[in-house]
Scaffold this motif. Structure first.
Motif, PDB file in Angstrom:
ATOM      1  N   GLN A 100     -22.241  56.894  96.896  1.00  0.00           N
ATOM      2  CA  GLN A 100     -23.436  57.692  96.626  1.00  0.00           C
ATOM      3  C   GLN A 100     -23.081  59.157  96.731  1.00  0.00           C
ATOM      4  N   GLU A 156     -28.089  58.387  92.710  1.00  0.00           N
ATOM      5  CA  GLU A 156     -28.296  57.024  93.169  1.00  0.00           C
ATOM      6  C   GLU A 156     -26.965  56.366  93.523  1.00  0.00           C
ATOM      7  N   ARG A 157     -27.068  55.288  94.262  1.00  0.00           N
ATOM      8  CA  ARG A 157     -25.878  54.522  94.586  1.00  0.00           C
ATOM      9  C   ARG A 157     -25.230  53.982  93.322  1.00  0.00           C
ATOM     10  N   PHE A 167     -22.102  51.349  91.925  1.00  0.00           N
ATOM     11  CA  PHE A 167     -21.110  50.322  92.182  1.00  0.00           C
ATOM     12  C   PHE A 167     -19.735  50.825  91.762  1.00  0.00           C
ATOM     13  N   SER A 169     -23.377  39.169  95.553  1.00  0.00           N
ATOM     14  CA  SER A 169     -23.152  39.623  94.187  1.00  0.00           C
ATOM     15  C   SER A 169     -21.917  40.505  94.120  1.00  0.00           C
ATOM     16  N   SER A 192     -22.192  43.706  92.709  1.00  0.00           N
ATOM     17  CA  SER A 192     -22.918  44.855  92.178  1.00  0.00           C
ATOM     18  C   SER A 192     -23.542  45.587  93.351  1.00  0.00           C
ATOM     19  N   SER A 193     -24.331  46.592  93.046  1.00  0.00           N
ATOM     20  CA  SER A 193     -25.008  47.326  94.119  1.00  0.00           C
ATOM     21  C   SER A 193     -26.172  46.536  94.693  1.00  0.00           C
ATOM     22  N   ASP A 194     -26.636  45.538  93.955  1.00  0.00           N
ATOM     23  CA  ASP A 194     -27.765  44.725  94.408  1.00  0.00           C
ATOM     24  C   ASP A 194     -27.273  43.503  95.167  1.00  0.00           C
ATOM     25  N   GLY A 195     -28.112  42.971  95.997  1.00  0.00           N
ATOM     26  CA  GLY A 195     -27.790  41.724  96.683  1.00  0.00           C
ATOM     27  C   GLY A 195     -26.800  41.852  97.811  1.00  0.00           C
ATOM     28  N   LYS A 210     -25.898  42.284 101.556  1.00  0.00           N
ATOM     29  CA  LYS A 210     -26.605  41.945 102.786  1.00  0.00           C
ATOM     30  C   LYS A 210     -26.140  42.777 103.978  1.00  0.00           C
ATOM     31  N   TRP A 223     -23.829  46.236 105.369  1.00  0.00           N
ATOM     32  CA  TRP A 223     -23.341  47.554 104.960  1.00  0.00           C
ATOM     33  C   TRP A 223     -22.616  48.230 106.106  1.00  0.00           C
TER      34      TRP A 223
END
Length: 120
Positions: free
Chosen positions: A39, A44-45, A47, A101, A103-106, A108, A110
């Motif tokens: 980021q 935005e963040r 991938f 995933s 990608s940036s989504d999913g 769990k 960090w």
């Protein structure tokens, strides 16, 4: 956030290289896909790269293709991001993440992020 521990960030000149590391607890490292997501200030963040838990599938964001390499050492529960030919636009906080995933989504889990600054 904070279950993953990144290191390796810092200041580097354009054209240089940097190797980021991320250590994860074994239960996470051996169960989830691992990814690097960055980021930049005011953005935005994004991938950057991801590797599945088998180590058989690797994915890169457009900005990383041809310059960055993601790999992992299962004996150390560590995933790395080798960054070459760095550009000022690579300046960002780089987060390690684990999830289902690539990608940036999913994601769990960090880390808290490690900053990389590329000077021109």
């Amino acid at each position: 956030q904070g279950q993953l521990a990144e290191s390796g960030g810092g200041l580097v000149q354009a054209g240089g290289s940097r190797n980021l590391s991320c250590v994860a607890p074994g239960a996470i490292f051996h169960s989830y896909n691992m990814a690097w997501i960055r980021q930049a200030p005011g953005k935005e963040r994004e991938f950057v790269a991801g590797i599945n838990w088998h180590g058989t599938t690797i994915s890169y964001g457009d900005s990383a293709k041809g310059r960055f390499t993601i790999f992992k050492d299962v004996s150390k529960n560590t995933v790395y991001l080798q960054m070459n030919r760095l550009k000022p636009e690579d300046t960002a906080v780089y987060f390690c993440a684990a999830g289902t995933s690539l990608s940036s989504d999913g994601m769990k889990y960090w880390g808290t992020g490690t900053p990389v600054t590329v000077s021109s």
